[in-house]
Write a protein that holds these residues in place. Structure first.
Motif, PDB file in Angstrom:
ATOM      1  N   HIS A 112       0.852  -1.196   0.000  1.00 15.21           N
ATOM      2  CA  HIS A 112       0.000   0.000   0.000  1.00 15.21           C
ATOM      3  C   HIS A 112       0.890   1.249   0.000  1.00 15.21           C
ATOM      4  O   HIS A 112       1.019   1.941   1.012  1.00 15.21           O
ATOM      5  CB  HIS A 112      -0.928  -0.017   1.224  1.00 15.21           C
ATOM      6  CG  HIS A 112      -1.854  -1.176   1.249  1.00 15.21           C
ATOM      7  ND1 HIS A 112      -1.542  -2.364   1.882  1.00 15.21           N
ATOM      8  CD2 HIS A 112      -3.092  -1.345   0.701  1.00 15.21           C
ATOM      9  CE1 HIS A 112      -2.544  -3.208   1.735  1.00 15.21           C
ATOM     10  NE2 HIS A 112      -3.498  -2.626   1.024  1.00 15.21           N
ATOM     11  N   LYS A 113       1.498   1.510  -1.156  1.00  9.43           N
ATOM     12  CA  LYS A 113       2.499   2.576  -1.238  1.00  9.43           C
ATOM     13  C   LYS A 113       1.918   3.957  -0.960  1.00  9.43           C
ATOM     14  O   LYS A 113       2.564   4.778  -0.312  1.00  9.43           O
ATOM     15  CB  LYS A 113       3.170   2.568  -2.617  1.00  9.43           C
ATOM     16  CG  LYS A 113       4.077   1.367  -2.844  1.00  9.43           C
ATOM     17  CD  LYS A 113       4.735   1.449  -4.206  1.00  9.43           C
ATOM     18  CE  LYS A 113       5.577   0.224  -4.481  1.00  9.43           C
ATOM     19  NZ  LYS A 113       6.178   0.287  -5.826  1.00  9.43           N
ATOM     20  N   GLN A 114       0.731   4.227  -1.458  1.00 11.50           N
ATOM     21  CA  GLN A 114       0.132   5.548  -1.251  1.00 11.50           C
ATOM     22  C   GLN A 114      -0.109   5.791   0.242  1.00 11.50           C
ATOM     23  O   GLN A 114       0.179   6.860   0.765  1.00 11.50           O
ATOM     24  CB  GLN A 114      -1.183   5.678  -2.039  1.00 11.50           C
ATOM     25  CG  GLN A 114      -1.835   7.048  -1.932  1.00 11.50           C
ATOM     26  CD  GLN A 114      -0.979   8.174  -2.493  1.00 11.50           C
ATOM     27  OE1 GLN A 114      -0.364   8.032  -3.549  1.00 11.50           O
ATOM     28  NE2 GLN A 114      -0.927   9.293  -1.797  1.00 11.50           N
ATOM     29  N   SER A 115      -0.619   4.772   0.937  1.00 12.42           N
ATOM     30  CA  SER A 115      -0.851   4.903   2.387  1.00 12.42           C
ATOM     31  C   SER A 115       0.470   5.051   3.134  1.00 12.42           C
ATOM     32  O   SER A 115       0.554   5.799   4.113  1.00 12.42           O
ATOM     33  CB  SER A 115      -1.622   3.686   2.911  1.00 12.42           C
ATOM     34  OG  SER A 115      -2.910   3.641   2.336  1.00 12.42           O
ATOM     35  N   ALA A 116       1.490   4.328   2.669  1.00  7.83           N
ATOM     36  CA  ALA A 116       2.819   4.437   3.280  1.00  7.83           C
ATOM     37  C   ALA A 116       3.352   5.868   3.111  1.00  7.83           C
ATOM     38  O   ALA A 116       3.865   6.466   4.066  1.00  7.83           O
ATOM     39  CB  ALA A 116       3.779   3.439   2.648  1.00  7.83           C
ATOM     40  N   LEU A 117       3.210   6.408   1.907  1.00  4.24           N
ATOM     41  CA  LEU A 117       3.663   7.776   1.635  1.00  4.24           C
ATOM     42  C   LEU A 117       2.947   8.775   2.553  1.00  4.24           C
ATOM     43  O   LEU A 117       3.586   9.644   3.159  1.00  4.24           O
ATOM     44  CB  LEU A 117       3.408   8.137   0.166  1.00  4.24           C
ATOM     45  CG  LEU A 117       3.705   9.581  -0.246  1.00  4.24           C
ATOM     46  CD1 LEU A 117       5.178   9.921  -0.030  1.00  4.24           C
ATOM     47  CD2 LEU A 117       3.299   9.823  -1.699  1.00  4.24           C
ATOM     48  N   GLU A 118       1.637   8.619   2.696  1.00  5.62           N
ATOM     49  CA  GLU A 118       0.863   9.526   3.547  1.00  5.62           C
ATOM     50  C   GLU A 118       1.308   9.444   5.010  1.00  5.62           C
ATOM     51  O   GLU A 118       1.393  10.462   5.700  1.00  5.62           O
ATOM     52  CB  GLU A 118      -0.633   9.224   3.411  1.00  5.62           C
ATOM     53  CG  GLU A 118      -1.182   9.638   2.045  1.00  5.62           C
ATOM     54  CD  GLU A 118      -2.551   9.061   1.747  1.00  5.62           C
ATOM     55  OE1 GLU A 118      -3.190   8.474   2.660  1.00  5.62           O
ATOM     56  OE2 GLU A 118      -2.991   9.173   0.581  1.00  5.62           O
ATOM     57  N   ALA A 119       1.604   8.227   5.469  1.00  7.13           N
ATOM     58  CA  ALA A 119       2.059   8.067   6.858  1.00  7.13           C
ATOM     59  C   ALA A 119       3.421   8.724   7.054  1.00  7.13           C
ATOM     60  O   ALA A 119       3.648   9.415   8.061  1.00  7.13           O
ATOM     61  CB  ALA A 119       2.112   6.583   7.227  1.00  7.13           C
TER      62      ALA A 119
END
Length: 199
Positions: free
Chosen positions: A162-169
């Motif tokens: 979940h790269k997008q969620s990782a980026l947001e975190a």
């Protein structure tokens, strides 16, 4: 009317009525009076403000270390001892033993964010990502600025694709701790990867 005026004047002179509203004000503190001691929350708030403003990486690391020191103090000698035992068990890779201690910590002091974060870390090391995320969520409810818990969440998101969620975190981490090098690197890497994939 003159009688009422005379009566009020007599009361004022006698001290039965205040001459003005300032007479009810709290007297000013003595100039050399000691300041009230800072609470743990006050210290954390100041440290987080300093962390956000600091632009020197090493100085920011020292501030972050001071925040971790504040987080590690539960206010209970027995909880602190169990946290030490859990850390020793983690270092010896005895994760089940560490979990036993940390289960006790979160049961006895459910408002202690670092207990939840430490248990999330052990679950992460055991690849129990669902349980780790549950504990991270609890830690963040108690301390939304917990950059350690947010970093753990970002790592789980990346590992599970979940790269997008990782980026947001990671971006949330940088709002709290702008000079965290690993977060900066991860944001750069994930941004490139997602741009290449066309999100």
């Amino acid at each position: 009317m003159r009688i009422l005026f005379a009566f009020l004047t007599a009361l004022l002179v006698s001290g039965a009525l205040p001459a003005n509203a300032d007479d009810h004000a709290t007297p000013p503190a003595a100039p050399n009076a000691p300041a009230a001691p800072m609470t743990k929350q006050d210290r954390l708030d100041k440290l987080f403000t300093d962390l956000k403003r600091e632009r020197n990486e090493k100085a920011a690391e020292r501030i972050a270390g001071n925040i971790w020191n504040e987080w590690s103090q539960s206010g209970s000698a027995s909880i602190d001892l169990m946290m030490q035992w859990s850390q020793k068990a983690i270092e010896n890779q005895k994760f089940d033993v560490a979990l036993d201690f940390l289960d006790q910590v979160v049961t006895l002091q459910p408002s202690y964010a670092e207990g939840w974060n430490r248990r999330a870390t052990v679950h992460f090391m055991m690849k129990n990502y669902g349980k780790s995320m549950s504990d991270i969520d609890r830690a963040l409810q108690l301390e939304p600025r917990h950059f350690g818990a947010l970093s753990g969440l970002a790592q789980i998101m990346a590992l599970t694709g979940h790269k997008q969620s990782a980026l947001e975190a990671w971006q949330k981490v940088l709002v709290i701790y702008p000079m965290m090098r690993s977060a900066q690197d991860q944001v750069a890497t994930l941004s490139e990867e997602l741009a290449g994939e066309g999100i």
